[in-house]
Design an enzyme around this catalytic site. Structure first.
Site, PDB file in Angstrom:
ATOM      1  N   THR A   1      33.689  35.746  37.507  1.00  0.00           N
ATOM      2  CA  THR A   1      33.121  35.247  36.249  1.00  0.00           C
ATOM      3  C   THR A   1      31.593  35.301  36.205  1.00  0.00           C
ATOM      4  OG1 THR A   1      34.958  33.736  35.778  1.00  0.00           O
ATOM      5  CG2 THR A   1      32.900  33.223  34.733  1.00  0.00           C
ATOM      6  N   THR A   2      31.076  35.457  34.985  1.00  0.00           N
ATOM      7  CA  THR A   2      29.653  35.239  34.728  1.00  0.00           C
ATOM      8  C   THR A   2      29.529  34.399  33.466  1.00  0.00           C
ATOM      9  OG1 THR A   2      29.100  37.401  35.664  1.00  0.00           O
ATOM     10  CG2 THR A   2      27.407  36.305  34.351  1.00  0.00           C
TER      11      THR A   2
END
Length: 219
Positions: free
Chosen positions: A26-27
């Site tokens: 994830t970002t």
């Protein structure tokens, strides 16, 4: 998002916490600009080397003035968001007023800290507007910091590079959205666990707005 990897079950309370067991993807990014909070997150969820979904919503609206971005185990993030939504509703019913964004972040911090020996595997951003824009970052043990800009997840080191270079306190909302989506795009180019466009949420004095930006349109 985070995924379980085959391995031992070493760690506090018997829950696997070492790198052989848990990997985070994830970002997500958040920043404050022009009396607003801007949150952005990619859309990809992974399970090992498999892309499990390209349509995951990683920005959760807790109420119409506060939201949370999530990175980590999906189930842990879901239960925390459900608990926070209900706690906010209960507070509003009991006190006839909305809780502050700081209250929501502090409540979340207390929940995480109280489970530190059997922790929720998450890293979270809480952002919203009460009397002014507020932005907080929390780790799995409940540590809480207030920031002007922040990033979480496996792509965060790359995203931070963009934020450090381009963030200014006098950014307009549109400029801040471009900074956020550029940070997401830069992370997506190097982080295999991030990808497939970005969701963006803008929260300000007049409420909130959500939109999806396809990968090819990320600045």
């Amino acid at each position: 998002m985070a995924e379980w990897i085959a391995g031992g079950l070493e760690g506090p309370a018997g829950r696997g916490l070492d790198e052989r067991v848990v990997r985070s993807g994830t970002t997500t990014v958040g920043l404050i600009a022009s009396d607003h909070v801007i949150l952005a997150a990619d859309k990809r969820a992974t399970a090992g080397f498999l892309i499990a979904s390209r349509r995951v919503k990683k920005i959760v609206m807790l109420s119409n003035y506060v939201a949370m971005t999530v990175s980590g185990l999906v189930a842990d993030a879901q239960i925390l968001s459900d608990v926070l939504r209900e706690e906010i509703r209960l507070y509003e019913m009991t006190n006839k007023v909305k809780p502050s964004v700081r209250f929501v972040a502090s409540l979340l911090s207390n929940i995480l800290f109280s489970s530190k020996f059997f922790p929720y595997i998450v890293q979270l951003i809480v952002g919203g507007y009460d009397t002014q824009p507020r932005l907080y970052t929390l780790d799995l043990f409940g540590s809480i910091t207030e920031d002007k800009y922040t990033a979480t997840g496996s792509g965060s080191p790359i995203a931070y590079g963009v934020l450090e270079e381009r963030y200014r306190e006098d950014l307009s909302v549109e400029e801040a959205i471009k900074v956020a989506t550029t940070a997401i795009r830069s992370a997506v180019l190097r982080d295999a666990a991030s990808g497939d466009g970005a969701d963006v949420v803008v929260i300000g004095p007049q409420g909130y707005e959500e939109k999806f930006i396809p990968y090819n349109s990320l600045v």
